[in-house]
Design a protein around this motif. Sequence first.
Motif, PDB file in Angstrom:
ATOM      1  N   ARG A 471      30.081 -39.379   3.348  1.00 29.16           N
ATOM      2  CA  ARG A 471      30.749 -38.153   2.938  1.00 29.16           C
ATOM      3  C   ARG A 471      32.051 -38.492   2.248  1.00 29.16           C
ATOM      4  N   ARG A 472      32.205 -37.981   1.042  1.00 30.78           N
ATOM      5  CA  ARG A 472      33.420 -38.281   0.279  1.00 30.78           C
ATOM      6  C   ARG A 472      34.558 -37.332   0.661  1.00 30.78           C
ATOM      7  N   GLY A 473      35.748 -37.722   0.199  1.00 31.18           N
ATOM      8  CA  GLY A 473      36.897 -36.831   0.344  1.00 31.18           C
ATOM      9  C   GLY A 473      37.658 -37.060   1.637  1.00 31.18           C
ATOM     10  N   PHE A 474      38.638 -36.162   1.898  1.00 30.27           N
ATOM     11  CA  PHE A 474      39.474 -36.290   3.083  1.00 30.27           C
ATOM     12  C   PHE A 474      38.982 -35.317   4.157  1.00 30.27           C
ATOM     13  N   SER A 475      39.153 -34.032   3.917  1.00 34.42           N
ATOM     14  CA  SER A 475      38.646 -33.024   4.847  1.00 34.42           C
ATOM     15  C   SER A 475      37.480 -32.313   4.176  1.00 34.42           C
ATOM     16  N   THR A 476      36.369 -32.191   4.878  1.00 31.64           N
ATOM     17  CA  THR A 476      35.189 -31.623   4.249  1.00 31.64           C
ATOM     18  C   THR A 476      35.050 -30.133   4.532  1.00 31.64           C
ATOM     19  N   HIS A 477      36.012 -29.589   5.305  1.00 23.21           N
ATOM     20  CA  HIS A 477      35.905 -28.188   5.695  1.00 23.21           C
ATOM     21  C   HIS A 477      37.315 -27.627   5.836  1.00 23.21           C
ATOM     22  N   VAL A 478      37.651 -26.671   4.965  1.00 24.93           N
ATOM     23  CA  VAL A 478      38.992 -26.100   4.996  1.00 24.93           C
ATOM     24  C   VAL A 478      38.846 -24.614   5.309  1.00 24.93           C
ATOM     25  N   CYS A 483      41.526 -15.627   9.960  1.00 23.20           N
ATOM     26  CA  CYS A 483      40.408 -14.757   9.595  1.00 23.20           C
ATOM     27  C   CYS A 483      39.088 -15.496   9.418  1.00 23.20           C
ATOM     28  N   GLY A 484      39.125 -16.824   9.486  1.00 22.38           N
ATOM     29  CA  GLY A 484      37.877 -17.579   9.378  1.00 22.38           C
ATOM     30  C   GLY A 484      37.429 -17.852   7.947  1.00 22.38           C
ATOM     31  N   HIS A 485      38.215 -17.402   6.995  1.00 20.66           N
ATOM     32  CA  HIS A 485      37.865 -17.630   5.587  1.00 20.66           C
ATOM     33  C   HIS A 485      37.693 -19.141   5.305  1.00 20.66           C
ATOM     34  N   VAL A 486      36.607 -19.491   4.622  1.00 21.27           N
ATOM     35  CA  VAL A 486      36.356 -20.893   4.278  1.00 21.27           C
ATOM     36  C   VAL A 486      36.609 -21.084   2.793  1.00 21.27           C
ATOM     37  N   ALA A 487      37.314 -22.149   2.442  1.00 20.88           N
ATOM     38  CA  ALA A 487      37.588 -22.418   1.027  1.00 20.88           C
ATOM     39  C   ALA A 487      36.289 -22.755   0.319  1.00 20.88           C
ATOM     40  N   GLN A 488      35.943 -21.911  -0.653  1.00 23.36           N
ATOM     41  CA  GLN A 488      34.659 -22.067  -1.332  1.00 23.36           C
ATOM     42  C   GLN A 488      34.848 -22.232  -2.819  1.00 23.36           C
ATOM     43  N   PHE A 517      45.872 -24.783  -0.593  1.00 26.20           N
ATOM     44  CA  PHE A 517      46.801 -23.698  -0.281  1.00 26.20           C
ATOM     45  C   PHE A 517      47.286 -23.770   1.164  1.00 26.20           C
ATOM     46  N   GLN A 518      48.527 -23.319   1.382  1.00 23.11           N
ATOM     47  CA  GLN A 518      49.118 -23.277   2.719  1.00 23.11           C
ATOM     48  C   GLN A 518      48.731 -21.979   3.408  1.00 23.11           C
ATOM     49  N   ASN A 519      48.766 -20.885   2.621  1.00 23.23           N
ATOM     50  CA  ASN A 519      48.410 -19.581   3.183  1.00 23.23           C
ATOM     51  C   ASN A 519      46.980 -19.234   2.783  1.00 23.23           C
ATOM     52  N   CYS A 520      46.310 -18.498   3.651  1.00 18.63           N
ATOM     53  CA  CYS A 520      44.924 -18.152   3.373  1.00 18.63           C
ATOM     54  C   CYS A 520      44.840 -17.214   2.162  1.00 18.63           C
ATOM     55  N   PRO A 521      43.992 -17.520   1.187  1.00 19.47           N
ATOM     56  CA  PRO A 521      43.894 -16.655   0.011  1.00 19.47           C
ATOM     57  C   PRO A 521      43.279 -15.295   0.367  1.00 19.47           C
ATOM     58  N   SER A 522      42.654 -15.210   1.525  1.00 19.36           N
ATOM     59  CA  SER A 522      42.013 -13.959   1.899  1.00 19.36           C
ATOM     60  C   SER A 522      42.955 -13.053   2.701  1.00 19.36           C
ATOM     61  N   CYS A 523      43.594 -13.598   3.780  1.00 15.54           N
ATOM     62  CA  CYS A 523      44.422 -12.745   4.638  1.00 15.54           C
ATOM     63  C   CYS A 523      45.912 -13.082   4.557  1.00 15.54           C
ATOM     64  N   GLN A 525      47.675 -15.263   5.766  1.00 13.59           N
ATOM     65  CA  GLN A 525      48.320 -15.866   6.932  1.00 13.59           C
ATOM     66  C   GLN A 525      48.498 -17.368   6.689  1.00 13.59           C
ATOM     67  N   PRO A 526      49.551 -17.964   7.255  1.00 11.22           N
ATOM     68  CA  PRO A 526      49.676 -19.415   7.165  1.00 11.22           C
ATOM     69  C   PRO A 526      48.698 -20.078   8.149  1.00 11.22           C
ATOM     70  N   GLY A 527      48.561 -21.386   8.053  1.00 10.06           N
ATOM     71  CA  GLY A 527      47.778 -22.110   9.056  1.00 10.06           C
ATOM     72  C   GLY A 527      46.343 -22.379   8.650  1.00 10.06           C
ATOM     73  N   MET A 528      46.155 -22.822   7.421  1.00  8.31           N
ATOM     74  CA  MET A 528      44.811 -23.276   7.028  1.00  8.31           C
ATOM     75  C   MET A 528      44.515 -24.560   7.786  1.00  8.31           C
ATOM     76  N   ARG A 529      43.307 -24.685   8.282  1.00  9.76           N
ATOM     77  CA  ARG A 529      42.947 -25.917   8.994  1.00  9.76           C
ATOM     78  C   ARG A 529      42.112 -26.810   8.100  1.00  9.76           C
ATOM     79  N   TYR A 530      42.475 -28.067   8.114  1.00 13.39           N
ATOM     80  CA  TYR A 530      41.745 -29.059   7.322  1.00 13.39           C
ATOM     81  C   TYR A 530      40.927 -29.899   8.279  1.00 13.39           C
TER      82      TYR A 530
END
Length: 781
Positions: A471-478, A483-488, A517-523, A525-530
């Motif tokens: 699996r390439r990259g650093f974090s495969t799921h952001v 709100c549970g929004h996933v970076a797509q 992004f630091q803040n969720c593009p959907s809600c 809120q800060p705290g995106m998890r990588y």
Amino acid sequence: MTAPSLFNTGTRRRAEPPAATGPHSGLFANVVFDRPLDTEYTYAVPTDLVETVGVGKRVEAPFGRGGKVTIGFCVRVTDQPPSAAFETKALLRVLDGDAIIDDHLMKLTRWIADYYLCGWGQVLHAVVPAGVRENAGTRVAAFVEPVPRESLPNPLPSVTPQQKAALDKLKKEGRPLEITQLARIAKCTTGVVAGLVKKGLLRKFSERIETEAGGARGLPGEGEELAAPTPLAPLELNADQKRVWEQVRAALHSDGGYKPFLLHGVTGSGKTEVYLRAIEEVVKQGKEAIVLVPEISLTPQTISRFSGRCGNVAVLHSHLTDAERGGYWRRVATGHVQVVVGARSAVFAPTRKLGLIVIDEEHENSFKQESTPRYHARDVAVMRARLEGIPLLMGSATPSLESWSNAARGNYTLLSMPNRVESRPMPAVKVIDLRHEPKPSGKHFAIGATLEKAMRDTLKSKGQIILLLNRRGFSTHVHCQACGHVAQCQNCDLALTFHRTKAALVCHFCGYETAPFQNCPSCSQPGMRYQGLGTEKLHAEIEEKFPGSVCQRMDSDTMAKPGSHQRVLDAFRDGLIHILVGTQMIAKGLDFPNVTLVGVVNADVGLHLPDFRSAERTFQILAQVAGRAGRGDKGGQVLVQTFTPEHPCITLASNHDFVTFAGQELAHRKEHQYPPFHRMARLIVRSEKEEAAGAFADTLAAAFAEATKRAQAGGAAVAQVRILGPAECPVFRLNNYYRFHFQVQSADSGVLHTVLRDVLAIAKPPSGVEFQVDIDPFSML
Ligand code: ADP
Ligand code: ZN
């Protein structure tokens, strides 16, 4: 330095054919164009093209609405006028002096069009490299030769001393020379030579020749050329190799024609030596060999093994320019090359007297082409060997289940080398259950305590380490914790992967990139998890844990530049790198005796994909990467981290037990009517408009119903056709296209083709909708 064997090709002469003007000759030529339609178009041959027209040559003809001048391939010449009443248009030009596709390749490409359900013209277009089609790497040169005695002017004109000198030089040469060349040798201007032409003493003519600069580089990128090979002496064969070689040798010596072998040899059993013997034998007989290897294996190490022993070797890899590719094609076609080594497209090399095809790592997915024509190079090789009546040697430590079952049914002769050379043991494999690994201070590490200790021990004893993480990259799921929004991806239904080096979120399919992004593009809120682990993060963890050791990452991100792959492998061989981390790229074919530890960081990657081959692929990659350990005298071990230690493909891979795995997996495939027992085709409908794609998918469904009924009425009831779909593809939106697919299965490949052909004839997509047919598909997403 140049490799003389690759460049010593001489000049190929090809007269420039004239354009047509004359009246019709009574002959007709059938022409195919680079279009999906599998139709031959008939043209009248004007009298002045009768001499030059021929099968396997490219022609220009008016085509389509408005009669646009279009290049196509002539596939038939006949004196039978077409039955249709409309007026036949005339051929405009013949572009090739000699056929560029010979009889065997005509038949092979015809078969590909039939089997993979695409246009013959599309196949021919794909088979002939652009550099040949566009004459890249060639130029038209002006030559002079002495006028024959009987045609000399009478009385002979007088000549200047300079002209006399030039004339003498040319006569001494005994062959035509380019005007510039003669001027150089005779130390005069080209005007002096032109004067001789004017006086009727020399004849001037034009010919297309290869430019020197069209010469080929032997290695990927960088412009460095393949050093003159040091011939390697053949190794003394061990008992297994001898037994296998005897059978292959017998096939090469009999006039028995088509003879396919499947060589199942464990990693490090010395399969290459068997290939080399076979190739040497064929070259000795004055014939040629084609060797197909995965693109990634086209390393100088592999190449020098072949070029050291087997005559003139041409290497076809993806970094060649059009001109280089064209140059190779012409060298092969003119018999200047004995061995063609290359990735999948090398199966079409225009050899003159093919004696053998070798396919190393025959199970490799990269032999399947994922654009039209969607052929599988192994299957094309089988057909080519059959058409040309020659032996075919396919080898692997983990044969594809297709080939394995072909061997079981007696279609291929199975050869087996169950032991490593020099009685080296297979490496011990230990499976580590990640559910029970201690987690120090609650923090999650990619490398568990057991693997970490083994790595420290290995480094202490000066061994080297290979770590696999596919699996390439650093974090495969952001994702957003609020709100549970996933970076797509903006264009695809796929999650974005965070790449730290690039500081970007990247789509691994279409390449879309966006800033993290630091803040969720959907809600907001800060705290995106990588989360999720890629090779980049693993690399960072290793640098933290093993600060004194050199770690190098090898994946398609770090290896984008041509030649970088080789540089890393050289440094690894020289011991400048201690730990090599990478994706499946590092699992294949590498032969480094000092690698005493191989670690699989997460064996479950890829195991749960919606794809009937996921278990087979996982087994292959585990067995292959394990095979990198213990290839030297120091021995070696393999540690496999997994959350599913009881999964058969993990337990059997750790026991190096391909035969049991194949037996179990084949039983499963049989039960679920999957390949190789049932043939499969996939039909994908796609459009940027979701409704349009959906509507046409429904049209196709109706066409399928009709076609199946017809096939059964035609007596095909013996073999049922199963049609699954239309359904949304597992990745519904890809690159901005909405996609629906059908999966079509039948025990009888003929019935499958009949139904598909029928459907393709009935259903024509409206504009804005496309569809693709994939026979024996590999990609199921
Ligand atoms: P495979 O492709 O089956 O994994 P290779 O062909 O790469 O194995 O061979 C593994 C190693 O064994 C190579 O370094 C090769 O030179 C060596 N080798 C092959 N045959 C013999 C032999 N008969 N005696 C000693 N070494 C051999
Ligand atoms: Zn995308």
